[in-house]
Scaffold this motif. Structure first.
Motif, mmCIF file in Angstrom:
data_model
loop_
_atom_site.group_PDB
_atom_site.id
_atom_site.type_symbol
_atom_site.label_atom_id
_atom_site.label_comp_id
_atom_site.label_asym_id
_atom_site.label_seq_id
_atom_site.Cartn_x
_atom_site.Cartn_y
_atom_site.Cartn_z
ATOM 1 N N HIS A 343 1.445 -1.076 0.211
ATOM 2 C CA HIS A 343 0.140 0.339 0.355
ATOM 3 C C HIS A 343 0.666 1.412 0.102
ATOM 4 O O HIS A 343 0.011 2.082 -0.457
ATOM 5 N N GLN A 344 1.453 1.399 0.711
ATOM 6 C CA GLN A 344 2.753 2.138 0.853
ATOM 7 C C GLN A 344 3.823 2.756 -0.097
ATOM 8 O O GLN A 344 4.518 3.474 -0.159
ATOM 9 N N PHE A 345 3.969 1.131 -1.035
ATOM 10 C CA PHE A 345 4.965 1.694 -1.412
ATOM 11 C C PHE A 345 5.798 2.269 -3.000
ATOM 12 O O PHE A 345 6.399 2.751 -3.215
ATOM 13 N N PRO A 346 4.220 2.903 -3.521
ATOM 14 C CA PRO A 346 4.655 4.603 -4.308
ATOM 15 C C PRO A 346 5.147 5.932 -3.245
ATOM 16 O O PRO A 346 5.732 6.166 -3.799
ATOM 17 N N LEU A 347 4.575 5.543 -1.922
ATOM 18 C CA LEU A 347 6.053 6.480 -1.528
ATOM 19 C C LEU A 347 6.495 6.420 -1.118
ATOM 20 O O LEU A 347 7.635 6.816 -1.093
ATOM 21 N N LEU A 348 7.076 5.139 -0.892
ATOM 22 C CA LEU A 348 8.815 4.803 -0.785
ATOM 23 C C LEU A 348 9.321 4.889 -2.034
ATOM 24 O O LEU A 348 10.665 4.880 -2.167
ATOM 25 N N ARG A 349 8.728 4.676 -2.836
ATOM 26 C CA ARG A 349 9.585 4.474 -4.419
ATOM 27 C C ARG A 349 10.078 6.332 -4.581
ATOM 28 O O ARG A 349 10.973 6.772 -5.168
ATOM 29 N N ASP A 350 8.763 7.262 -3.891
ATOM 30 C CA ASP A 350 8.857 9.037 -4.664
ATOM 31 C C ASP A 350 9.161 9.114 -3.255
ATOM 32 O O ASP A 350 10.526 10.612 -4.293
ATOM 33 N N ASP A 351 10.358 8.725 -2.635
ATOM 34 C CA ASP A 351 10.896 8.764 -0.935
ATOM 35 C C ASP A 351 12.626 9.097 -2.296
ATOM 36 O O ASP A 351 13.059 9.742 -1.410
#
Length: 499
Positions: A343-351
């Motif tokens: 669920h949080q992978f887009p946030l981890l990737r964008d970071d």
């Protein structure tokens, strides 16, 4: 396993190809000599002095962005392992595994694992101190606790707020006089060891003049950051954390998991926010170490849920049903953490993108490299933008820094010393064109600087020059200013006897 997961996430795209302003300060200060670093700390950044000395040793081996960030990656991995160990000691091994993994996949932990600053190291030291605190309350020695916490406070003085959190844990555990006496002696030693740094940094408090008082929205945002920015993860973790609060106290003199985790999570941010209502000091990264308590609270709630399921299956087994394997429940919790990563992978990737930081000095330097040529005059507005040239000097070789009068290292400053207002105007009057590396808000009159030298820069550029070519990178710009023919100062009259 939590340390390994944190290490993998920390190393993932560690070389982003650009540092932001605070990392750049760590990089350029760390490359100075020890006497030059000591000279700097007399005026600014005393609170980061121990960290700069550590970075100096690391960069002496191999200077670069990856080397700068590696201590933070290792510290974050150690913190994940320490959170797991706290869960194991205060609950049971599977709860420790869940808590450690949850810490490792939290976007906030991953963000500061890739920062060339001291905050991940402070989090590791604070979590180690909490583990030693639990051991000391149960009959261990307090000396190691005091030493580790004192060193952590020298990495960042706001870690001293952890003492208050541990005092609340002692109260919840209904600790006896012996535990209070041991903690009191250790706390006094920590405060005394920190006192010299506190006195010096107090005199440098003008560095925090940009801060504003936190609000209720600030507190809500921090809670969401601790538990998980994604809605689905946040609400599940919040529910489990609340469920875990049902066991704040246990046997007399014995700290519980919730009784340790809740004060660590709440007390340091809350105290700093309250103090900041009178004198703004709060930034979320200053209390990153409080994050270690949040996954422990969630693990407490998850353990209660799993315990209820086990009791239900135990009754079924006594009635002749199949037993429920404990490893299956452990793996179920691991799978739930893995689902939160999804669920949080887009946030981890964008970071991992340089644009996710406040600025990207690497991109600004590349833009400058495409525009600047040998002999070009360059002005930095404000002076802090010189950080670009100090960190990425190649594009600025051969150019003229027309306002600098002393370099950063030799002057004991972060960005060097510049000419005063009168000299500044004289130097700019001699130029017909100048490249400005500056903040777009300041150059666009959306921000009025308090510093008279910075005001003089902006005023002179507005009144005597016209902006032409421009390369924009976020809030930073590399812009050419040209003096109109009508605004050029008159040529000096010829001397007698000359044609």
């Amino acid at each position: 396993m939590p340390a390994l997961v944190m290490l993998v996430l920390g190393l993932w795209r560690l070389d982003r190809g650009g540092m932001w302003r605070d990392e750049a300060v760590s990089f350029q200060v760390g490359r100075r000599t020890v006497p030059q670093i000591w000279h700097l700390l007399h005026d600014v950044d005393a609170v980061h002095g121990l960290y700069y000395l550590l970075v100096h040793a690391v960069l002496a081996v191999r200077p670069g962005e990856v080397a700068l960030r590696l201590p933070s990656v290792c510290a974050a991995a150690a913190t994940a392992a320490l959170v797991a160990e706290l869960g194991r000691r205060l609950l049971r091994p599977r709860a420790g595994l869940w808590a450690g993994l949850l810490y490792a996949v939290t976007p906030m932990a991953g963000h500061y694992a890739q920062e060339g600053r001291s905050y991940a190291l402070v989090a590791a030291g604070a979590t180690a101190a909490t583990l030693l605190f639990v051991r000391a309350v149960r009959g261990g020695a307090w000396r190691a606790y005091g030493v580790v916490l004192a060193v952590t406070c020298w990495l960042h003085e706001f870690a001293v707020l952890l003492l208050l959190a541990h005092a609340v844990s002692l109260a919840l555990a209904r600790a006896g006089r012996r535990a209070w006496r041991g903690w009191g002696c250790a706390a006094a030693a920590v405060v005394l060891a920190l006192l010299p740094l506190a006195v010096v940094s107090r005199g440098q408090s003008a560095q925090l003049a940009w801060l504003r008082s936190p609000t209720a929205e600030t507190a809500g945002g921090l809670l969401r950051t601790f538990l998980g920015p994604a809605d689905s993860v946040y609400w599940v973790c919040l529910a489990l954390g609340c469920l875990g609060l049902s066991r704040l106290t246990g046997r007399r003199g014995e700290p519980t998991c919730a009784g340790v985790a809740l004060p660590v999570t709440v007390v340091p941010p809350l105290v700093l926010m309250l103090v900041s209502q009178a004198s703004p000091l709060y930034v979320d990264r200053y209390v990153l170490y409080a994050l270690s308590g949040a996954p422990l609270l969630v693990a407490c709630g998850a353990e209660r849920v799993v315990g209820a399921v086990e009791r239900m299956w135990g009754r079924r087994r006594r009635a002749g049903g199949r037993p429920l394997a404990s490893p299956a429940l452990t793996l179920l919790g691991v799978a739930a953490v893995a689902l939160s990563v999804f669920h949080q992978f887009p946030l981890l990737r964008d970071d991992r993108d340089p644009g996710s930081r406040a600025d990207d000095l690497g991109a600004v330097s590349r833009a400058a490299g495409r525009e600047l040529a040998d002999g070009d005059a360059v002005v930095f507005v404000p002076a802090a933008m010189r950080n670009v040239a100090l960190t990425y000097p190649r594009p600025f070789r051969g150019t003229r820094d027309v306002l600098r009068v002393a370099g950063a290292a030799e002057s004991g400053t972060l960005y060097g010393r510049e000419a005063g207002v009168a000299e500044l105007r004289r130097r700019l009057e001699r130029l017909d064109r100048v490249w400005v590396v500056g903040d777009r808000r300041l150059l666009g009159a959306r921000w009025v600087p308090r510093n008279p030298v910075e005001r003089a820069k902006v005023t002179t550029l507005w009144q005597q020059f016209t902006g032409r070519e421009e390369a924009v990178r976020g809030m930073a710009t590399v812009r050419l200013y040209v003096r109109p023919v009508s605004a050029r100062p008159p040529s000096a009259p010829p001397r007698p006897g000359r044609r």
